[in-house]
Design a protein around this motif. Structure first.
Motif, PDB file in Angstrom:
ATOM      1  N   GLY A 166     -14.193   0.730  47.106  1.00 40.52           N
ATOM      2  CA  GLY A 166     -14.799   1.739  46.250  1.00 40.52           C
ATOM      3  C   GLY A 166     -15.810   1.110  45.310  1.00 40.52           C
ATOM      4  N   SER A 167     -16.621   1.947  44.686  1.00 40.56           N
ATOM      5  CA  SER A 167     -17.632   1.460  43.744  1.00 40.56           C
ATOM      6  C   SER A 167     -18.016   2.584  42.800  1.00 40.56           C
ATOM      7  N   CYS A 168     -18.751   2.232  41.769  1.00 44.84           N
ATOM      8  CA  CYS A 168     -19.354   3.206  40.845  1.00 44.84           C
ATOM      9  C   CYS A 168     -18.281   4.046  40.159  1.00 44.84           C
ATOM     10  N   ARG A 169     -17.631   3.452  39.189  1.00 43.50           N
ATOM     11  CA  ARG A 169     -16.602   4.149  38.420  1.00 43.50           C
ATOM     12  C   ARG A 169     -17.160   4.410  37.021  1.00 43.50           C
ATOM     13  N   TYR A 170     -17.616   5.626  36.785  1.00 40.63           N
ATOM     14  CA  TYR A 170     -18.219   5.980  35.511  1.00 40.63           C
ATOM     15  C   TYR A 170     -17.134   6.397  34.532  1.00 40.63           C
ATOM     16  N   LEU A 171     -17.107   5.739  33.381  1.00 38.71           N
ATOM     17  CA  LEU A 171     -16.181   6.092  32.309  1.00 38.71           C
ATOM     18  C   LEU A 171     -17.016   6.330  31.070  1.00 38.71           C
ATOM     19  N   ARG A 172     -17.222   7.598  30.747  1.00 37.18           N
ATOM     20  CA  ARG A 172     -18.099   7.928  29.621  1.00 37.18           C
ATOM     21  C   ARG A 172     -17.500   7.450  28.309  1.00 37.18           C
ATOM     22  N   MET A 173     -18.334   6.796  27.510  1.00 37.24           N
ATOM     23  CA  MET A 173     -17.895   6.263  26.224  1.00 37.24           C
ATOM     24  C   MET A 173     -18.626   6.982  25.100  1.00 37.24           C
ATOM     25  N   THR A 174     -17.890   7.352  24.059  1.00 38.39           N
ATOM     26  CA  THR A 174     -18.463   7.982  22.874  1.00 38.39           C
ATOM     27  C   THR A 174     -17.942   7.250  21.650  1.00 38.39           C
ATOM     28  N   ASP A 179     -20.637  -1.730  39.767  1.00 34.89           N
ATOM     29  CA  ASP A 179     -20.622  -0.690  38.742  1.00 34.89           C
ATOM     30  C   ASP A 179     -19.199  -0.309  38.357  1.00 34.89           C
ATOM     31  N   GLN A 180     -18.364  -1.342  38.182  1.00 38.32           N
ATOM     32  CA  GLN A 180     -17.014  -1.094  37.663  1.00 38.32           C
ATOM     33  C   GLN A 180     -17.074  -0.649  36.204  1.00 38.32           C
ATOM     34  N   VAL A 181     -18.118  -1.089  35.510  1.00 40.17           N
ATOM     35  CA  VAL A 181     -18.328  -0.745  34.102  1.00 40.17           C
ATOM     36  C   VAL A 181     -19.796  -0.359  33.920  1.00 40.17           C
ATOM     37  N   TYR A 182     -20.042   0.717  33.200  1.00 35.43           N
ATOM     38  CA  TYR A 182     -21.406   1.140  32.892  1.00 35.43           C
ATOM     39  C   TYR A 182     -21.756   0.686  31.482  1.00 35.43           C
ATOM     40  N   LEU A 191     -17.668  -5.936  25.441  1.00 35.56           N
ATOM     41  CA  LEU A 191     -16.257  -6.267  25.666  1.00 35.56           C
ATOM     42  C   LEU A 191     -15.365  -5.062  25.408  1.00 35.56           C
ATOM     43  N   ARG A 192     -15.714  -4.274  24.425  1.00 37.97           N
ATOM     44  CA  ARG A 192     -14.927  -3.078  24.129  1.00 37.97           C
ATOM     45  C   ARG A 192     -14.950  -2.112  25.302  1.00 37.97           C
ATOM     46  N   LYS A 193     -16.084  -2.037  26.006  1.00 36.13           N
ATOM     47  CA  LYS A 193     -16.162  -1.173  27.189  1.00 36.13           C
ATOM     48  C   LYS A 193     -15.274  -1.692  28.314  1.00 36.13           C
ATOM     49  N   TYR A 194     -15.281  -2.998  28.506  1.00 40.38           N
ATOM     50  CA  TYR A 194     -14.419  -3.572  29.538  1.00 40.38           C
ATOM     51  C   TYR A 194     -12.947  -3.316  29.235  1.00 40.38           C
TER      52      TYR A 194
END
Length: 464
Positions: free
Chosen positions: A124-132, A168-171, A188-191
């Motif tokens: 799999g690829s491209c895992r979008y995790l929206r961050m606010t 694209d494991q992390v955007y 790092l916080r996103k990871y």
């Protein structure tokens, strides 16, 4: 001991070795250690703990290597972190402490020695995790599909050997328009957020996970979109990638004592299971965009890939490239192999002229999934396949690929020796999905599943 704040993530796993990533937390500048102990499933006695000292320079994270494991064996393990009372402890002395380990027990299986054993993989690829404001919003959407993968893995036969996450494991760049993240602490916080969601955490604690980066780990369409002040961004994005994705991969080669070498020379790597081999390319950070020598892979990597294709005795050779090898997109294709036709043709000619069989290209990136077969007009012995799996979770701002996205009515390349022609061997899937690959003695079965685990379609690639 406390539970890991990120992980455990099982990385590179062989018949006798496993790498496990985990993170603790800073404790008022006191010493912090992470530890793992393990036992064969069914045994009562745990091994002695194996420990690593955690430091802020590595975001309080590290990789612990387990050695001298038995092939084809299921193990239980416990993982945690703690801060000892004494400020003079070392990784050796903490082994003697009477530690209370976290109650949670994880499992990992080593691959079998038997060459003919069927193998299975998740791609799999491209895992979008929206961050606010530094926190995931609607995180259940970005984590949902991993519950379905875990459920499949718990009942799969043959067992899942590995999870391949192809980019694209992390955007890092998801807020580029509003408030771009460029500082290391922000990335790092996103990871931490991306890899500590409950379902992906459960999956990666039990299935060996292999990763390679694509552009969104840095910036969309990197390095074509690079600006003069992006060196700072690149330095920080790559530091985070090396820590959270490359650290537990085979890119860290073995030392003489079977510990991973802490020095990281490159991001591309190889690994083997039985008579199957994988070459995971870095098709993002070694690009040369100059007109006189355009490359998506640097010269060293291309040579290594060609040597592997020619000389490896593997029955099936999987080549992972985060961007699509083929078919080409009608638009927006200049970020993939379409923009590097000379190098692509060199690889194809290497495969054809050396009569290499059972080469399969694995990729993602396009937010659509498909399988395709490539043949040659004047060489009936030539055949290459591609398996594309994307996305694990799409952003509402990005469209899904469809059959009309791709150039399907003309040859991929024309040469004096003949044309390279391709055709779809599946429908194009335009929704969140993952691929389940089963490789046996005669074929590769590719089944695509939606985010709830329901099978969308299945195709077969006959091996020669």
């Amino acid at each position: 001991m406390l539970k890991p704040t990120v992980g455990p993530i099982i990385g590179h796993t062989t018949t006798n070795h496993a790498r496990i990533f985990l993170r603790g937390e800073l404790q008022n500048n006191a010493l912090v250690f992470a530890g793992i102990r393990y036992r064969r499933l069914g045994d009562e006695r745990w091994s002695k703990g194996t420990f690593a000292k955690l430091t802020p320079l590595r975001d309080m994270a590290d990789v612990i290597a387990l050695n001298d494991l038995a092939a084809g064996t299921e193990y239980e393990y416990q993982a945690g972190w703690f801060s000892p009372m004494s400020p003079v402890h070392t990784v050796e002395t903490v082994q003697e402490l009477p530690l209370q380990w976290p109650r949670e027990i994880y499992r990992v299986r080593t691959p079998s020695h038997t060459v003919t054993t069927p193998r299975a993989y998740i791609v799999g690829s491209c895992r979008y995790l929206r961050m606010t404001l530094g926190m995931p919003s609607a995180s259940h959407l970005g984590d949902r599909i991993f519950a379905s993968i875990t459920k499949l893995a718990q009942h799969a036969a043959p067992p899942i050997s590995a999870l391949l996450m192809t980019g694209d494991q992390v955007y890092v760049d998801d807020l580029n328009i509003i408030a771009p993240d460029r500082k290391l602490k922000e990335i790092l916080r996103k990871y931490r957020a991306a890899f500590s969601q409950p379902n992906i955490k459960t999956l990666m604690s039990s299935v060996p996970t292999y990763m390679i980066l694509d552009d969104h780990e840095i910036e969309d369409n990197w390095p074509a979109n690079k600006s003069n002040d992006d060196d700072y961004l690149y330095k920080n994005a790559i530091a985070a990638y090396e820590l959270y994705q490359a650290s537990h991969s085979p890119a860290h080669e073995f030392l003489a004592n079977w510990q991973p070498d802490q020095r990281l020379k490159r991001y591309w790597y190889q690994f083997t299971e039985g008579d199957l081999e994988w070459f995971v390319t870095d098709s993002r950070t070694r690009r040369n965009l100059s007109a006189d020598d355009r490359r998506i892979l640097d010269a060293e990597q291309e040579q290594a890939l060609c040597n592997w294709l020619i000389h490896s005795p593997a029955r099936v050779k999987f080549v992972v490239t985060s961007v699509m090898f083929y078919p080409d997109r009608k638009t927006l294709g200049d970020d993939a192999w379409k923009a590097f036709p000379e190098q692509r043709l060199r690889l194809l000619e290497t495969i054809r002229t050396h009569r290499i069989k059972n080469v399969v290209f694995i990729s993602g990136d396009v937010h659509g999934s498909l399988t395709s077969r490539l043949t040659h007009s004047d060489d009936p012995d030539f055949e290459v396949h591609t398996i594309v799996s994307s996305p694990l979770c799409n952003s509402k701002l990005l469209p899904y690929a469809k059959a009309s996205t791709f150039i399907l009515d003309q040859p991929l390349a024309r040469t004096a020796a003949g044309d390279y022609r391709h055709e779809l061997t599946s429908e194009v899937i335009s929704q969140d999905n993952f691929a389940h690959l089963i490789v046996d003695s005669e074929q590769i079965r590719v089944s695509y599943h939606d985010r709830d685990g329901n099978q969308l379609q299945s195709t077969h690639i006959k091996l020669r």
